[in-house]
Every structure is written in C-alpha cells, then in structure tokens.
Design a protein around this motif. Structure first.
Motif, short mmCIF file in Angstrom:
data_model
loop_
_atom_site.label_atom_id
_atom_site.label_comp_id
_atom_site.label_asym_id
_atom_site.label_seq_id
_atom_site.Cartn_x
_atom_site.Cartn_y
_atom_site.Cartn_z
N SER A 57 7.58 -7.18 27.60
CA SER A 57 6.41 -6.39 26.81
C SER A 57 5.30 -6.02 27.90
CB SER A 57 5.70 -7.87 26.20
OG SER A 57 4.37 -7.48 25.74
N TYR A 72 2.57 -5.87 27.55
CA TYR A 72 1.09 -6.80 27.52
C TYR A 72 1.38 -8.11 28.34
CZ TYR A 72 0.84 -3.66 23.66
OH TYR A 72 0.87 -2.44 22.70
N SER A 73 2.31 -8.45 29.04
CA SER A 73 2.36 -9.67 29.59
C SER A 73 1.29 -10.11 30.73
CB SER A 73 3.87 -9.71 30.19
OG SER A 73 4.83 -9.87 29.22
N ARG A 131 -0.44 -18.66 17.23
CA ARG A 131 -0.30 -17.22 16.86
C ARG A 131 -1.46 -16.37 17.34
NH1 ARG A 131 1.97 -15.48 12.19
NH2 ARG A 131 1.87 -17.49 11.40
N TYR A 132 -2.62 -17.11 17.75
CA TYR A 132 -3.80 -16.46 18.41
C TYR A 132 -4.06 -17.10 19.77
CZ TYR A 132 -6.36 -20.16 16.36
OH TYR A 132 -7.08 -21.30 16.06
N MET A 168 -3.99 -17.40 23.58
CA MET A 168 -3.08 -16.88 24.68
C MET A 168 -2.61 -17.86 25.55
SD MET A 168 -2.52 -13.67 24.04
CE MET A 168 -2.33 -13.91 22.12
N LYS A 210 0.48 -19.40 23.74
CA LYS A 210 1.86 -18.29 23.94
C LYS A 210 2.23 -18.41 25.46
CE LYS A 210 1.30 -15.41 20.02
NZ LYS A 210 1.55 -13.96 19.59
N PRO A 237 2.86 -11.79 24.23
CA PRO A 237 1.54 -11.91 23.40
C PRO A 237 1.60 -11.14 22.06
CG PRO A 237 0.97 -11.04 25.58
CD PRO A 237 2.68 -10.96 25.51
N GLU A 238 2.48 -10.40 21.89
CA GLU A 238 2.59 -9.72 20.31
C GLU A 238 3.72 -10.68 19.69
OE1 GLU A 238 5.41 -7.31 22.89
OE2 GLU A 238 3.52 -8.47 23.10
N GLU A 239 4.52 -11.45 20.01
CA GLU A 239 5.59 -12.17 19.66
C GLU A 239 5.21 -13.09 18.39
OE1 GLU A 239 9.58 -15.01 20.89
OE2 GLU A 239 8.08 -13.85 22.42
N ASP A 240 5.89 -12.82 17.29
CA ASP A 240 5.66 -13.93 16.14
C ASP A 240 6.16 -15.30 16.49
OD1 ASP A 240 4.74 -14.52 13.69
OD2 ASP A 240 6.36 -13.56 12.55
#
Length: 488
Positions: A11, A13-14, A83-84, A86, A89, A96-99
């Motif tokens: 990603s 964004y990692s 979900r939100y 960080m 996650k 960061p964008e993973e479901d």
C-alpha cells in the motif's frame, strides 16, 4: 511445518503508521516485542489447507481477540473501531485502506478454533518466557489466591437476564433524552420468555432508527452488548442459565454465581499460572497445580504465600516432599485429618462453613469432644448443619439427603498435633516477613476486574471463561513487562 508470516498488504499509505503511532503505544510495543509464531503452531492444525474458501489468517483473528480484551469491547464495536483506528490496523497488520472482517467471524473463531486448545497455559508460559528474555529477574517465590467472575447470565432466569440488559440500555437513553420514554415500545411483564425476547428486539430496532441516539458511543456500546447477547446466546437463554457456572461464597452472607480463577504470581506482579473452575471449588485444592504450572513456565519455587485456605494437610505434605516453604496460616477446620465424602463437601475459609456439591452453605456449626481421643492427640468433632428445606427440594439430594430426615449435617474431626511443624514455622521471622507479601495479589485482582472487565464472564460456559482468562492474563502480563522494562 512451515510457519507463514503476516506482512502488510502493499500500500502506498503504509508509511503513515510510523508518523502517527508513537513508540510508547501499547499495541506498537506488543507488535514489536512479541513473536506470535507460537500461535500459528497451535492454530494451523485446526484449519484445512486445501478445502473450501481460504480462511482469514489465524494470527489476525487471534490479534482481534487480544484487542477485544485489552479494550473490553463487544465484537461489533471491536470491528467498527478497527475500521478507523490506525493503531488497531497497524497491530492487525492491515493496510490503512484495507476493509475489516465481519463480527460473526470473530464469534466463530472463539467457538470453533479455540476449543480443545490449552490457550491459558500457552499464553501464560509465553509471557513469562518473554519477561525472562527481556532481562527481568523473577523471584523464587509465588503468591497464590483466587478471584471470582459472575456468570454472564448470573443466577437469574433467562427472562430476568434479558430484562436487566434492556433496562441498562433504557437507562442510558433516558439520561440523554427523558422525553423519549413515550416513543419506545411498551414493556412486557407477563413472565413469558418469548415475549421478552420479542420486546428486546423491538427496542433495538426502535433505537437503531433514531440516529441521533444510536450514533452516540455510550448508547452504541449498550446497544451492541444487547444485540450480542441475543445473537450469540439466544439458544443458551432459551434452555437455561449458564450450566457450567456454580454458586460460590465470598462470606457467610454473600455469594456469587459464576467461576473462580485460581492463579499464582511472582512479586514482580507477573502471573505465572492459572486454573479456571466453577464457583464452588475450594482454593486449597488448586495449590499443587499452580506450583507445577509455575515451574513449567520457568519459575523456581522455593516458597508459596497464601491465605489459610491453602494450609490443609495434603498441601503441607506436598510442600514438604517438594522442598518449598508453605507460608499459609493454619486454620483448625481446613487442616483436619481424614473425613468422609471429601469430594461432596468443600470448606469455605471466608465464611468458615462447609458447602455441599449443590452449592448450599451450612447454616450452623456445633463443636463437641468425643470420648475416644484421636490417635495423635485430643480430638474435637465439628458438626455443620444445612437448611433441610433446601435439601428436600435439591436436585442432587439422592445419596446425600434421606427422605423424611429432620436434619442434614456433616461432621469433621479436628486434630491438634498433626500440624505441629507448621505451627512452629508460623512463629518464625521468615514466616511473618513473607506473610506480608500477600497483599500484592489483591491489587492484581483489582486490575483484572476493573480495567479489563474480568468481574463478569463475557460468554457462557467454562470454555468461554477459560478463553477470557487466557487472553486477559496475557494482556495484563504484557503490560507489566513493558512497565518493568521502561518501555512505557
């Protein structure tokens, strides 16, 4: 067996994790300090490698479980926060964008993958070994005690359990908006379980429609707990209360319905062993297991410190044969010699009364001296009387209570000379000094209950309580290790 390793999904964004998650963040410390490959070794055999759809990585599921007990969240709230948040996650090795997963996956993981797995010993031993690897010098004596957890349904009927949970939800709603009372569905009070379940579902639906309320965190948590109780335990509620839980007694006048966790701890306040039992079990019977498990975890046990519940004859003999000091004051009742029906009656040291296998406590004690003295000294017989009205209707009365009997009693012989060595040991300076170390385990009890929700079982059944104990103790041990090493 090749153990796979989790890694971030590719990603762009990692790098954000290194920017926003500080070094002293608890989840970051756990992730960077703990090698979770031992989890793979235990869980991989429970998955089929070549049949059906690929499963969610078991390590990620295990980490979800850790988060649940670190932050005392329902499955729904846990998944929503991951979900939100960080830090969640990052800990879960997600981009960061993973479901996120569906909450039901976590429920199935607990019920299907962790059954028949000795998770409690596995996690405690792993945390003790981590402490040793971090250079923490662990003492050569342990403190033992037990703490109780109320069953999630308590001693209430299924309907009463639902009434209490819906009441807690309404209480929060009324605090926010007192005028909403007339807009909620009408309560039922006909004593019918099915109608109470239907009412709870209507209440959930009604509040969920009111976004200005259901979006508030403290409402959402109560709402999700009620949902999880219905979805996860409806079948259990429809059958009976928690069938593995039992009545335990804290004093002669107070009792609880649930479980006991017997555990050992070194002075550095790291738990080295634990055993989960139903609520009526006697503390002293678990001493040998706690000592053996502490040794298996890597602790050299030269002394054991506990209250009077651990001073029974078998434990004194075990301590002597295994060459460690048992710093436990003698109680003339728990240190008796041979007695009948030992497995059917347990002594409660807090109430100084006996409890039968059905969980009923004796109501009166009478002492007498027999004409014939005991072999090793002057003997006394103590007779404990039970409430005969309870015995008449007890489901376990066969072989215990004789129909038509006017009383039900249980007698034990107290011997005065059997424990002479321990009586002399009690007068030593070492015993008096070591007895003062017992206080520290009370603080650990408080931490488990007040910071991690261990005062109430999160699910029904002994297996569920063992899983809760395993993960909660593991988290508490990790936090203590980071404190001792200056990581926090």
């Amino acid at each position: 067996m090749i153990i796979p390793q989790m890694s971030f999904s590719l990603s762009p964004y990692s790098d954000i994790y290194n920017l926003i998650i500080p070094k002293n963040n608890l989840l970051r410390q756990i992730k960077e300090s703990v090698d979770f490959t031992f989890v793979y070794k235990e869980l991989i055999p429970k998955y089929c490698p070549d049949n059906g759809r690929g499963a969610i990585d078991p390590l990620r599921m295990f980490k979800y479980l850790l988060l649940k007990y670190i932050y005392d969240l329902s499955d729904v709230d846990l998944v929503e926060r991951s979900r939100y948040d960080m830090s969640f996650k990052y800990f879960l090795d997600m981009a960061p964008e993973e479901d996120v997963i569906h909450p039901s996956s976590l429920t199935k993981f607990r019920k299907l993958r962790l059954v028949d797995m000795d998770l409690l010993d596995l996690l405690i031993q792993n945390s003790v070994q981590l402490a040793i690897q971090k250079g923490i010098q662990l003492s050569n004596f342990i403190v033992v005690d037990s703490t109780h957890s109320e069953a999630c349904f308590n001693a209430k009927s299924p309907r009463e359990a639902l009434v209490e949970r819906s009441k807690n939800l309404r209480k929060i709603i009324y605090e926010i908006n007192p005028e909403i009372k007339s807009k909620l569905p009408a309560k039922v009070n006909n004593g019918i379980l099915e109608d109470e379940i239907d009412y709870c579902q209507k209440l959930i639906d009604c509040i969920a429609e009111k976004k200005e309320l259901s979006s508030l965190p403290k409402v959402t948590e109560k709402l999700n707990i009620l949902k999880e109780t219905i979805d996860d335990s409806l079948e259990q509620l429809a059958i009976s209360k928690d069938q593995d839980a039992r009545v335990g007694h804290k004093t002669a006048d107070t009792s609880f319905f649930g479980y006991k966790t017997h555990f050992a701890m070194v002075p550095e306040r790291i738990i080295t062993a634990a055993v989960v039992t139903s609520g009526e079990k006697h503390d002293g019977k678990q001493l040998k297991t706690l000592v053996e498990k502490s040794k298996a975890a890597g602790i050299q046990v030269d002394s054991v410190v506990g209250d009077a519940a651990y001073s029974e004859k078998d434990n004194l003999e075990y301590a002597k044969s295994n060459e460690f000091n048992l710093v436990s004051k003698l109680s003339p009742v728990v240190t008796h010699g041979n007695r009948r029906s030992e497995d059917e009656f347990e002594f409660n040291k807090d109430a100084s009364m006996y409890v039968c296998k059905a969980g009923h406590m004796s109501i009166k004690k009478v002492s007498s001296r027999p004409k014939k003295h005991a072999k090793d000294g002057n003997g006394t017989v103590e007779t404990y009387f039970f409430d005969v009205e309870k015995c008449k209707h007890c489901p376990q009365r066969n072989g215990c209570y004789k129909d038509g009997a006017r009383t039900k009693s249980y007698s034990v012989s107290i011997k005065s000379n059997t424990h002479k060595e321990q009586m002399e040991f009690q007068e030593s300076e070492y015993f008096k000094r070591m007895s003062k170390e017992r206080y520290m385990i009370e603080a650990k009890n408080s931490e488990l209950k007040h910071r991690h929700g261990y005062d109430i079982a999160s699910s029904s059944g002994l297996i569920g309580m063992q899983i809760q104990a395993a993960v909660t103790i593991y988290v508490v041990n990790l936090k203590r290790i980071f404190n001792l090493t200056g990581a926090q």
